[in-house]
Design an enzyme around this catalytic site. Structure first.
Site, mmCIF file in Angstrom:
data_model
loop_
_atom_site.group_PDB
_atom_site.id
_atom_site.type_symbol
_atom_site.label_atom_id
_atom_site.label_comp_id
_atom_site.label_asym_id
_atom_site.label_seq_id
_atom_site.Cartn_x
_atom_site.Cartn_y
_atom_site.Cartn_z
ATOM 1 C CG ASP A 7 -25.310 -9.847 -2.446
ATOM 2 O OD1 ASP A 7 -24.450 -9.904 -3.339
ATOM 3 O OD2 ASP A 7 -25.549 -10.799 -1.683
ATOM 4 C CG ASP A 9 -25.058 -15.530 -5.405
ATOM 5 O OD1 ASP A 9 -25.432 -16.625 -5.840
ATOM 6 O OD2 ASP A 9 -24.529 -14.650 -6.123
#
Length: 221
Positions: A7, A9
């Site tokens: 991922d 953020d």
């Protein structure tokens, strides 16, 4: 190839301050001033632009509607695109850990719910875009996490095999994505939710990127 998908953020980079700033730009334009706090609301920032707008509207416009949020979402994206890396920094050791995985023969990629063009721009600005063999963003394949399709696409584009892959993330969305894809998940504990992510029962917890190689070997060999 054995593959590690990240991922973005709250996992590879702390983007919260720039995300909050983009939402506050919307509220300033509406005459409300800065509604969101860069520190106190960081956990919401990592859940996306619409979540930030919803939180802000809940504070200044009781009874707000989905239309209110959607009207401001393009404004938020434009503000964010203009100042995407003012405060954002990679987490300590992230780039080195990804380079180490590549050097050890692992494929690596990114699967994020940030729009693909913004994710690509941010990683380029941070100087690490070339480290990743895949980049799958929001709606790249028509749906977003926790639907497993973006994860599957990230693994395939990186040249990997689903059965020999896992996801590194920071939220319940990542946990549910991994579960839907039938792969392990490692959640970072240095995000705003801290050790609270242990309650999501991931296969591993990552407290610093210097632990990533060992976790990778334990999860996929």
């Amino acid at each position: 190839m054995k593959t590690v998908i990240f991922d973005l953020d709250g996992t590879l980079a702390d983007t919260s301050a720039d995300l909050i700033a983009s939402a506050n730009a919307c509220f300033r334009g509406l005459g409300y001033g800065d509604v969101l706090d860069p520190l106190g609301d960081a956990h919401t920032a990592f859940r996306g632009g619409k979540a930030m707008l919803s939180l802000g509207f809940s504070r200044v416009r009781p009874g707000f509607t989905e239309e209110d949020v959607m009207a401001q979402y393009p404004v938020l994206l434009e503000a964010y695109a203009q100042d995407i890396d003012t405060h954002t920094r990679l987490y300590e050791g992230a780039a080195e850990a990804v380079e180490a995985l590549r050097g050890a023969g692992y494929a690596v990629g990114v699967c994020t719910n940030k729009p693909e063009d913004l994710a690509d721009r941010l990683l380029t600005r941070l100087g690490v875009r070339d480290l990743f063999g895949s980049m799958i963003g929001a709606k790249t394949v028509g749906v977003s996490k926790p639907d497993p399709k973006p994860y599957l696409a990230a693994v395939e584009e990186a040249g990997g095999i689903l059965a020999q892959s896992f996801l590194v993330g920071d939220t319940e969305t990542d946990r549910n994505t991994a579960r839907a894809a039938g792969v392990p998940c490692a959640l970072v504990t240095f995000g705003p939710d801290g050790d609270g992510v242990a309650g999501l029962v991931p296969e591993a917890l990552l407290s610093h990127y210097n632990e990533l190689m060992q976790i990778t070997k334990e999860l996929i060999g």
